[in-house]
Design an enzyme around this catalytic site. Structure first.
Site, PDB file in Angstrom:
ATOM      1  N   LYS A 186       0.872  -1.217   0.029  1.00 22.73           N
ATOM      2  CA  LYS A 186       0.060  -0.029  -0.058  1.00 22.73           C
ATOM      3  C   LYS A 186       0.945   1.380   0.088  1.00 22.73           C
ATOM      4  CE  LYS A 186      -4.208  -1.809   0.213  1.00 22.73           C
ATOM      5  NZ  LYS A 186      -3.983  -3.390   0.014  1.00 22.73           N
ATOM      6  N   ASN A 187       0.353   2.304  -0.323  1.00 22.50           N
ATOM      7  CA  ASN A 187       1.030   3.502  -0.229  1.00 22.50           C
ATOM      8  C   ASN A 187       1.828   4.028   1.002  1.00 22.50           C
ATOM      9  OD1 ASN A 187      -0.808   3.662  -2.552  1.00 22.50           O
ATOM     10  ND2 ASN A 187      -0.722   5.858  -2.819  1.00 22.50           N
TER      11      ASN A 187
END
Length: 396
Positions: A186-187
């Site tokens: 994920k970011n």
């Protein structure tokens, strides 16, 4: 040249010193569950997202399950959601005993089509769960309007959208309750599993805190009373996670979960959070480069609202020759991802719901054509140029 979809090794090299220092301090401190790093991270997320409560959870899937349970959603209920997303979205609905009702998505941004939601509402509908897919905000004004009109809850699946904004408002602050994932890709990702629930509702926050820790302790007693409409007041000096000793630690009031954000992962996230906005900005720069440079005649690109801030968890292109394109990308050493090859309504596990091919044509169309190309903040100028030149010169 070999280009990863996300180069976590490259990212770790310049975070290594700070992360290892944090981890060392955690190990030496001896507080491994609900320690100072977890509390610090929750407080920082409350400030970052502009919400009253941020509650660390073991993973994004558990966050979705606990959020639904906190709302009292269960057997016999229906939850409207998107068919074009990761399985956990619908899985969480099924785990609590409810039924996912799939509404088709828009071809422009892949989000649930807000104009088709009302037709799917029945007497059993209890909530709408929009997914901010690939970091692209769903149309929250319209979704909230529909929910208010029909007395429904809204649960944001924001697992791919940390840092995204809808009309200058942070994703995760626009609904009754929202869920995030910190899976490594994920970011904002940790080195394992992690998740978060956010809400501005004091009661929902208390129930979530109880459910994530076996339904025990003072939070558990308050949650029990809330869920059973008992007006008896329970006095709590400080409603924190019930992993900290208190006289009611071993008193259980609800069937809950063992799903807490690990202290080590919180330590990693506290370091990475310092870079999140910078990383998201780089993702936007890379996406803009692709938008400008990739051949429009060969590849269809995402079409997004200008007043939103997309964090590009993935940069998606569409092609009519995906199988051939993947073979060529493999040969060129360019990593890619297929998101998602089978829309949820056609997954075998949901065969009993009665959906067939053609039921949700947009989701089915996208599932055959979409492909993600690298939008990693760690991409070099040389790598970006290599990707664009390769794709533009490719004959399919």
């Amino acid at each position: 040249m070999k280009i990863s979809l996300l180069n976590l090794k490259r990212q770790y090299k310049y975070l290594k010193e700070d992360i290892e220092k944090n981890i060392s301090e955690i190990l030496e401190g001896g507080a491994y569950i609900n320690g100072p790093q977890t509390k610090k991270f929750e407080k920082r997320m409350e400030e970052y997202l502009g919400v009253k409560h941020a509650i660390g959870i073991g993973n994004g899937t558990d966050a979705l399950v606990i959020a639904l349970e906190a709302l009292g959603i269960g057997r016999g209920d229906e939850v409207i959601t998107s068919p074009f997303t990761f399985f956990a979205t619908a899985e969480a609905i099924s785990v609590v005993g409810a039924v996912p009702v799939f509404v088709d998505v828009k071809l422009e941004d892949f989000n649930i089509d807000e104009n088709k939601i009302e037709k799917a509402i029945t007497s059993k509908t209890k909530a709408i769960m929009p997914v901010h897919i690939f970091g692209t905000p769903a149309n929250m004004d319209k979704i909230n309007e529909i929910a208010k009109k029909n007395n429904l809850y809204v649960v944001e699946d924001a697992c791919q959208a940390i840092g995204a904004k809808y009309k200058d408002k942070m994703i995760g602050s626009l609904s009754d309750i929202a869920c995030f994932s910190f899976f490594p890709t994920k970011n904002l990702g940790t080195y394992g599993d992690g998740g978060l629930i956010t809400t501005n509702d004091d009661n929902l926050a208390t129930i979530c805190r109880a459910l994530k820790a076996h339904g025990s302790g003072e939070n558990g007693e308050i949650a029990y009373n809330l869920l059973n409409n008992i007006e008896e007041e329970v006095k709590v000096d400080n409603q924190v996670d019930d992993t900290v000793y208190n006289p009611k630690k071993y008193y259980n009031y609800l069937i809950g979960h063992n799903s807490r954000l690990d202290e080590l992962h919180a330590g990693v996230l506290n370091i990475k959070l310092n870079y999140l906005d910078e990383w998201n900005s780089k993702r936007n720069s890379i996406a803009k480069y692709y938008d400008e440079k990739l051949d429009d005649k060969k590849y269809k690109k995402m079409q997004l609202r200008e007043d939103d801030y997309n964090v590009y968890h993935m940069y998606i292109i569409q092609t009519e020759n995906r199988n051939e394109l993947t073979k060529k990308l493999d040969e060129a050493g360019i990593a890619y991802g297929i998101y998602y090859p089978v829309p949820l309504h056609l997954q075998k596990v949901y065969k009993n719901l009665g959906y067939k091919e053609g039921s949700l044509p947009n989701a089915e169309y996208l599932s055959k054509r979409t492909i993600a190309i690298p939008v990693d903040p760690e991409l070099t100028e040389e790598e970006k140029e290599y990707i664009v030149n390769f794709l533009n010169n490719l004959e399919l």
